[in-house]
Motif scaffolding. Structure first.
Motif, PDB file in Angstrom:
ATOM      1  N   ARG A  30      27.358   3.987 133.133  1.00  0.00           N
ATOM      2  CA  ARG A  30      26.968   5.321 133.777  1.00  0.00           C
ATOM      3  C   ARG A  30      27.759   6.411 133.304  1.00  0.00           C
ATOM      4  N   GLN A  33      25.419   7.565 130.133  1.00  0.00           N
ATOM      5  CA  GLN A  33      24.076   8.110 130.686  1.00  0.00           C
ATOM      6  C   GLN A  33      24.641   9.568 131.372  1.00  0.00           C
ATOM      7  N   LEU A  37      23.016  13.051 129.690  1.00  0.00           N
ATOM      8  CA  LEU A  37      22.410  14.174 130.319  1.00  0.00           C
ATOM      9  C   LEU A  37      23.053  15.445 130.519  1.00  0.00           C
ATOM     10  N   ILE A  41      20.710  18.499 129.315  1.00  0.00           N
ATOM     11  CA  ILE A  41      20.286  19.485 130.442  1.00  0.00           C
ATOM     12  C   ILE A  41      20.406  20.941 130.271  1.00  0.00           C
ATOM     13  N   PHE A  98      17.634   4.856 128.366  1.00  0.00           N
ATOM     14  CA  PHE A  98      16.971   4.073 129.461  1.00  0.00           C
ATOM     15  C   PHE A  98      16.625   2.580 129.224  1.00  0.00           C
ATOM     16  N   TRP A 102      19.784   0.412 130.705  1.00  0.00           N
ATOM     17  CA  TRP A 102      19.101   0.096 132.070  1.00  0.00           C
ATOM     18  C   TRP A 102      17.947  -0.994 131.889  1.00  0.00           C
ATOM     19  N   VAL A 164       9.836  15.191 134.396  1.00  0.00           N
ATOM     20  CA  VAL A 164      11.244  14.194 134.311  1.00  0.00           C
ATOM     21  C   VAL A 164      11.627  14.274 136.084  1.00  0.00           C
ATOM     22  N   ASN A 168      13.082  11.508 138.599  1.00  0.00           N
ATOM     23  CA  ASN A 168      14.438  11.711 139.651  1.00  0.00           C
ATOM     24  C   ASN A 168      14.085  11.818 140.845  1.00  0.00           C
ATOM     25  N   MET A 171      13.407   8.325 142.072  1.00  0.00           N
ATOM     26  CA  MET A 171      14.682   7.534 142.418  1.00  0.00           C
ATOM     27  C   MET A 171      15.556   7.810 143.347  1.00  0.00           C
ATOM     28  N   TRP A 394      23.896  18.484 139.258  1.00  0.00           N
ATOM     29  CA  TRP A 394      23.298  17.031 139.196  1.00  0.00           C
ATOM     30  C   TRP A 394      24.235  15.978 139.416  1.00  0.00           C
ATOM     31  N   GLU A 398      23.309  12.897 141.640  1.00  0.00           N
ATOM     32  CA  GLU A 398      22.918  11.810 140.767  1.00  0.00           C
ATOM     33  C   GLU A 398      24.324  10.778 141.427  1.00  0.00           C
ATOM     34  N   ARG A 401      23.740   9.392 144.783  1.00  0.00           N
ATOM     35  CA  ARG A 401      22.804   8.603 145.294  1.00  0.00           C
ATOM     36  C   ARG A 401      23.401   7.212 145.202  1.00  0.00           C
ATOM     37  N   GLN A 402      24.694   7.080 144.618  1.00  0.00           N
ATOM     38  CA  GLN A 402      25.290   5.472 144.172  1.00  0.00           C
ATOM     39  C   GLN A 402      25.653   4.967 145.705  1.00  0.00           C
ATOM     40  N   ILE A 405      20.417   2.868 142.033  1.00  0.00           N
ATOM     41  CA  ILE A 405      19.517   3.504 141.011  1.00  0.00           C
ATOM     42  C   ILE A 405      18.449   3.952 141.749  1.00  0.00           C
TER      43      ILE A 405
HETATM   44  C1  HEM Z   1      14.597  11.821 135.351  1.00  0.00           C
HETATM   45  C2  HEM Z   1      15.600  12.097 135.710  1.00  0.00           C
HETATM   46  C3  HEM Z   1      16.873  11.223 135.847  1.00  0.00           C
HETATM   47  C4  HEM Z   1      16.805   9.849 135.736  1.00  0.00           C
HETATM   48  C5  HEM Z   1      15.742   9.081 135.661  1.00  0.00           C
HETATM   49  C6  HEM Z   1      18.195   9.412 135.762  1.00  0.00           C
HETATM   50  C7  HEM Z   1      18.674   8.288 135.592  1.00  0.00           C
HETATM   51  C8  HEM Z   1      20.114   8.146 135.929  1.00  0.00           C
HETATM   52  C9  HEM Z   1      20.655   6.645 135.548  1.00  0.00           C
HETATM   53  C10 HEM Z   1      19.724   5.478 135.398  1.00  0.00           C
HETATM   54  C11 HEM Z   1      21.927   6.806 135.849  1.00  0.00           C
HETATM   55  C12 HEM Z   1      23.007   5.621 135.997  1.00  0.00           C
HETATM   56  C13 HEM Z   1      22.922   4.902 137.272  1.00  0.00           C
HETATM   57  C14 HEM Z   1      23.669   6.002 138.187  1.00  0.00           C
HETATM   58  O1  HEM Z   1      24.959   5.982 138.100  1.00  0.00           O
HETATM   59  O2  HEM Z   1      23.075   6.223 139.048  1.00  0.00           O
HETATM   60  C15 HEM Z   1      22.233   8.041 136.155  1.00  0.00           C
HETATM   61  C16 HEM Z   1      23.473   8.624 136.524  1.00  0.00           C
HETATM   62  C17 HEM Z   1      23.808   9.807 136.348  1.00  0.00           C
HETATM   63  N1  HEM Z   1      22.951  10.952 136.283  1.00  0.00           N
HETATM   64 FE1  HEM Z   1      20.792  10.686 136.223  1.00  0.00          FE
HETATM   65  N2  HEM Z   1      18.884  10.660 135.943  1.00  0.00           N
HETATM   66  C18 HEM Z   1      18.085  11.620 135.676  1.00  0.00           C
HETATM   67  C19 HEM Z   1      18.343  13.108 135.861  1.00  0.00           C
HETATM   68  C20 HEM Z   1      19.783  13.428 135.550  1.00  0.00           C
HETATM   69  C21 HEM Z   1      19.919  14.662 135.494  1.00  0.00           C
HETATM   70  C22 HEM Z   1      19.136  15.752 135.040  1.00  0.00           C
HETATM   71  C23 HEM Z   1      21.196  14.791 135.273  1.00  0.00           C
HETATM   72  C24 HEM Z   1      22.174  15.918 134.860  1.00  0.00           C
HETATM   73  C25 HEM Z   1      23.068  16.175 134.351  1.00  0.00           C
HETATM   74  C26 HEM Z   1      21.837  13.579 135.650  1.00  0.00           C
HETATM   75  C27 HEM Z   1      23.199  13.168 135.868  1.00  0.00           C
HETATM   76  C28 HEM Z   1      23.838  11.982 136.172  1.00  0.00           C
HETATM   77  C29 HEM Z   1      25.138  11.703 136.298  1.00  0.00           C
HETATM   78  C30 HEM Z   1      26.182  12.569 136.204  1.00  0.00           C
HETATM   79  C31 HEM Z   1      25.265  10.286 136.488  1.00  0.00           C
HETATM   80  C32 HEM Z   1      26.535   9.576 136.464  1.00  0.00           C
HETATM   81  C33 HEM Z   1      26.610   8.901 137.889  1.00  0.00           C
HETATM   82  C34 HEM Z   1      27.995   8.183 137.985  1.00  0.00           C
HETATM   83  O3  HEM Z   1      28.873   8.483 137.150  1.00  0.00           O
HETATM   84  O4  HEM Z   1      28.292   7.512 138.954  1.00  0.00           O
HETATM   85  N3  HEM Z   1      20.662  12.753 136.042  1.00  0.00           N
HETATM   86  N4  HEM Z   1      21.091   9.086 136.050  1.00  0.00           N
END
Ligand code: HEM
Ligand code: HDD
Ligand code: HEM
Lengths: 462, 355
Positions: A30, A33, A37, A41, A98, A102, A164, A168, A171, A394, A398, A401-402, A405
């Motif tokens: 995580r 990822q 991102l 972004i 990806f 994952w 994209v 998101n 998800m 974000w 994101e 959502r925890q 996924i």
């Molecule tokens: C198509 C768009 C996106 C997809 C498919 C996606 C997918 C994911 C996945 C697979 C994870 C890891 C699992 C999780 O911790 O939930 C994640 C975490 C995260 N994503 Fe996204 N993401 C997208 C867009 C974004 C964008 C644009 C950002 C902006 C910065 C973002 C920020 C984050 C952050 C901060 C985490 C970490 C969560 C944590 O630490 O608990 N995501 N995302």
């Protein structure tokens, strides 16, 4: 795996088609990822907004023939090309991640949401092709053809983010498939693509792109302004960039309110985390500041405004708002992260809107730029602040959502790779991004130091 | 049928990436081996000028392949990316360095900056095709089983087949790049560079041919099913076409017909990618997962085929426009040796008339 308490929810859950998941919290993955991102972004914001900005200035040049406009449009398009290159490589990393981080998410749901990325590929192609033609076509193509080659760049920047964000949105609000015996069946890719979260996320992100790119560019010229460089070239740079940002910022508040209402409807637990609401409450209050205590399930040391949350989320002061305790602890996101990020975004958003309104009012009423030095310092600060708001947004989406996924369908821990040496990868990535960040910064400084005359070979100051 | 079309997209994307992206990596190879600032400045200037307008578009083919694979063959994608984590991660890092350093080198203000960025660009241009090739070699030799990291993370890509494919990827890229650059130098009216790249093309062509023969020997002992597929039936036809096209390219370069040589060089690479796909038919992951088993459901495949089909309606004319402008020289920047900006101009720097 599921204990008795969550059996009801488990009926809908998917464990993944590849199996073997020894990393229960997936923290390393995580982090990686999120880091990637958070690098991609902000860069992409320029891909969204910069083409429209340089094309606008280009249009001014075509109408007036003023070399200052040409110098500015040319300079901006060159910067955009380099930023685009960095967007391309950081985006490539994301695509690899990806699979690398994952694999089971991809294996299980790739067929449901992949379509959006297929379309995305096409729009990146178009963008890469036309930005090259446009930038290398200065003074080589006919003026009309040259201007026209700029238009596909603007459109594909939008199309790229559309796709994209569709993923998101999906998800966060998954639809377009059926779960039977823990397996995904009957994918409906078009339904997944046009999911219910798409509209608000897309509009909100698209406007964010204009805010971020607009304020950062305006900040560069505001600092030049304070140093006394106030010729036509610098003035145009400041006014154009600031106009884009100033128009976008107030609109963002309205869109943000819409986003909040959508979250209340489709992801009540996320909303509860954003607001730190423990118990399900009728006529729920909004709480500023403080922190959420996970023992007592309430916000400590916060400032309460009665009924405001119900009003904001449902536009009805007596509406019932679902609390965090409505789901078992293992299904709750890390509340303080989400809440702090959300409040930061809203705070900064309000400030940015204020700057926008001051600028727009002065321009509209007096046809000139504000005179106070404070205003220019505020514009210089607005760039970095809008970046913070972007990332906070974000994090809200994101982390909120925890632990899912795919919201309420697949857990992050069921999607993650079986690799146990991600620390090495993380360290390497940090180093790489520091290199890229340093290099970009160096480049922008180098470019701004070069006098505009180098772009057109003629005097542009007057 | 739908699954075959999607596989066709993957093969198309891989071929385009190998031919176009491969040439950009190959250009990096010549950049790396060009010698000191002064001696290599002219070659590097040509590399910079030729690659600038096209490398980003060429790179997108890789993204295209990834996206098609994860949508149409999701289980295969998850299995490959988890087992082959090391070479793929290294390739991704290399891609970052390559792209960023190349884009920034154009703005370098001192020879030291140019030297540093150039070294990063050139070195990663060699490493990326090697690691991508090694990953493909792991798949082709049946070392990637279905599952989340079910295969060995080291021997899946550090084995005779992988190393061979990796080396072959580097060499073919260099070969194609030299052919293209010779053509570009001719268009720019720089006879000394035409000769320089022609010599390099001939050398690389001979080495690539030898390496291809060597590769067959390695495959015979290390990846017998793949070898059998390549030496019988349709696979054999493809190998022969590739060899013939390779020899034809050498002949065309020898006689300085660089335009047609571009096409035969591309054909040689195309044939070998197609041959590989034919040789491992019906498997996507040899002995583990057939095309049938790997394919996503029909609804997904249909949606993908329709949308990529529509996408191509936009894409093909756009690409055609770009390459037409490039080959007509309409996007050409003024040529300058890379080290030019950092020292006074001398007589030998100026173009010496058109050929
Ligand atoms: C198509 C768009 C996106 C997809 C498919 C996606 C997918 C994911 C996945 C697979 C994870 C890891 C699992 C999780 O911790 O939930 C994640 C975490 C995260 N994503 Fe996204 N993401 C997208 C867009 C974004 C964008 C644009 C950002 C902006 C910065 C973002 C920020 C984050 C952050 C901060 C985490 C970490 C969560 C944590 O630490 O608990 N995501 N995302
Ligand atoms: C410059 C950036 C920026 C600014 C000024 C704001 N936002 Fe924002 N916000 C984002 C940038 C952003 C974003 C682009 O980072 C997010 C992440 C996901 C998304 O769709 O947009 C986001 C998400 C996001 C979400 C979660 C959406 C979801 O999970 O589906 C809500 C509820 C808000 N925002 C609300 C607001 C409000 C009420 C604002 C008012 C001031 C605001 N935002 C200003
Ligand atoms: C997890 C999510 C993401 C992935 C996998 C991803 C992937 C990519 C890839 C592969 C590229 C390079 C394309 C090329 O080779 O030309 C790219 C660039 C780009 N991405 Fe992302 N991206 C993600 C998130 C986002 C988000 C959230 C946005 C914005 C809203 C976005 C918008 C863009 C744009 C506009 C570009 C073009 C480059 C530019 O204009 O700077 N991406 N992305």
């Amino acid at each position: 795996m599921a204990d008795l308490g969550t059996l009801a929810a488990a009926a809908q859950e998917v464990a993944g088609s590849l199996g073997r998941h020894p990393a229960p919290d997936a923290l390393e993955a995580r982090r990686m990822q999120a880091l990637s991102l958070a690098v991609h972004i902000p860069i992409v914001c320029f891909g969204i907004a910069f083409p429209a900005m340089f094309l606008f200035v280009h249009g001014l040049y075509l109408r007036t023939g003023d070399p200052a406009y040409k110098a500015l449009a040319k300079r901006w398009s060159k910067v955009a090309l380099t930023i685009f290159a960095v967007g391309v490589v950081t985006g490539t990393i994301l695509s690899f991640e990806f699979g690398l981080l994952w694999p089971d998410f991809m294996a299980t749901f790739g067929e449901v949401f992949g379509l959006a990325f297929g379309l995305e590929g096409v729009s990146f192609f178009v963008e890469a092709i036309f930005i090259a033609i446009y930038v290398y076509g200065w003074d080589r193509l006919s003026p009309r053809a040259h201007f026209l080659t700029g238009i596909p760049i603007v459109i594909s920047g939008f199309a790229g983010s559309f796709n994209v964000i569709a993923v998101n949105g999906w998800m966060n609000n998954p639809e377009g498939f059926t779960v039977a015996d823990g397996r995904v069946t009957d994918p409906e890719p078009w339904t997944a693509l046009f999911n219910e979260n798409l509209a608000h996320e897309l509009v909100h992100m698209y406007i964010a792109g204009y805010i971020v790119a607009g304020f950062i560019v305006a900040g560069v010229y505001a600092s030049a302004w304070l140093k006394g460089r106030r010729d036509r070239y610098h003035r145009t740079g400041l006014v154009v960039a600031l106009s884009f940002a100033a128009l976008a910022a107030p609109v963002q508040i309205i869109v943000g309110d819409w986003a909040g209402a959508r979250v209340a409807e489709t992801q009540p637990v996320k909303l509860a985390a954003m607001e730190g609401l423990g118990e399900t409450t009728e006529g729920a209050p909004f709480t500023f500041g403080g922190f959420y205590d996970t023992e007592d399930n309430e916000v400590k040391y916060g400032l309460e405004v009665p009924y405001m949350l119900s009003l904001l989320a449902y536009h009805d002061p007596n509406a019932t708002v679902q609390g965090l305790t409505s789901v078992p602890p293992r299904d709750r996101p890390p509340v303080n992260w989400v809440r702090f990020a959300f409040q930061t975004m809203v705070g900064i958003g309000t400030l940015l809107a204020l700057i926008g309104v001051v600028f727009a009012l002065t321009w509209w009423r007096k046809r000139r730029l504000p005179r106070s030095r404070l205003f220019y310092y505020a514009v210089m600060a607005a760039g970095p602040l809008s970046l913070v708001a972007l990332i906070c947004g974000w994090i809200t989406t994101e982390v909120g959502r925890q632990p899912w996924i795919v919201y309420e369908t697949m857990r992050v821990s069921d999607a993650v790779t079986a690799s146990d040496s991600l620390e090495v990868g993380f360290a390497v990535l940090v180093a790489v991004y520091l290199f890229i960040g340093g290099a970009l910064f160096w480049l922008i400084r180098r470019l701004t130091a070069r006098p505009p005359e180098t772009e057109v070979g003629a005097p542009v100051r007057h | 049928m739908l699954a075959e079309i999607c596989l066709g997209f993957v093969v198309l994307g891989l071929t385009a990436y190998a031919v176009l992206g491969g040439a950009d990596f190959g250009a990096g190879f010549w950049d790396l081996t060009a010698g000191g600032d002064r001696r290599g400045g002219r070659v590097r200037g040509m590399v910079q000028r030729s690659m600038s307008p096209v490398w980003e578009a060429n790179h997108v083919w890789l993204i295209f392949v990834l996206v098609i694979v994860w949508t149409a063959f999701p289980v295969a994608f998850g299995s490959m990316f988890s087992t082959l984590v090391i070479p793929l991660f290294l390739a991704a890092i290399g891609i970052i360095f390559r792209g960023a350093a190349f884009a920034l080198r154009g703005q370098a203000a001192t020879i030291r900056e140019a030297r540093f960025l150039g070294a990063v660009f050139a070195l990663s241009s060699v490493l990326v095709p090697f690691f991508l090739g090694a990953a493909l070699g792991g798949v082709a030799s049946g070392r990637v089983p279905v599952g989340n990291m079910a295969g060995d993370t080291v021997t899946s890509w550090w084995n005779p087949t992988s190393v061979t494919v990796g080396v072959l990827a580097v060499i073919t890229g260099a070969y194609i790049a030299a052919v293209y650059l010779a053509g570009d130098a001719k268009r720019a009216g720089l006879p000394d560079l035409v000769e320089a790249f022609r010599t390099r093309a001939l050398g690389a062509g001979v080495v690539a041919g030898a390496a291809a023969i060597g590769a067959l020997v390695v495959l015979r002992s290390d990846a017998r099913p793949l070898f059998d597929g390549l030496t019988s039936g349709d696979g054999l036809v493809a190998v022969i076409v590739s060899a013939a096209a390779g020899v034809a390219t050498l002949a065309l370069v020898l006689t300085r017909r660089f335009g047609p040589a571009r096409l035969t060089a591309a054909l040689a690479v195309t044939a070998i990618v197609v041959g590989w796909a034919l040789a491992q038919d019906p498997y996507v992951l040899p002995d583990e997962l057939t095309l049938e088993q790997a394919a996503a459901s029909d609804a997904t495949l249909l949606a993908l085929v329709v949308s990529v089909g529509i996408g191509f309606l936009i894409l093909v004319p756009s690409l055609w426009y770009l390459y037409r402008l490039v080959l007509q020289g309409r996007l050409d920047q003024d040529y300058e040796p890379l080290d030019q900006r950092f020292r006074p101009q001398t007589a030998s720097d100026r173009p010496r008339g058109r050929t």
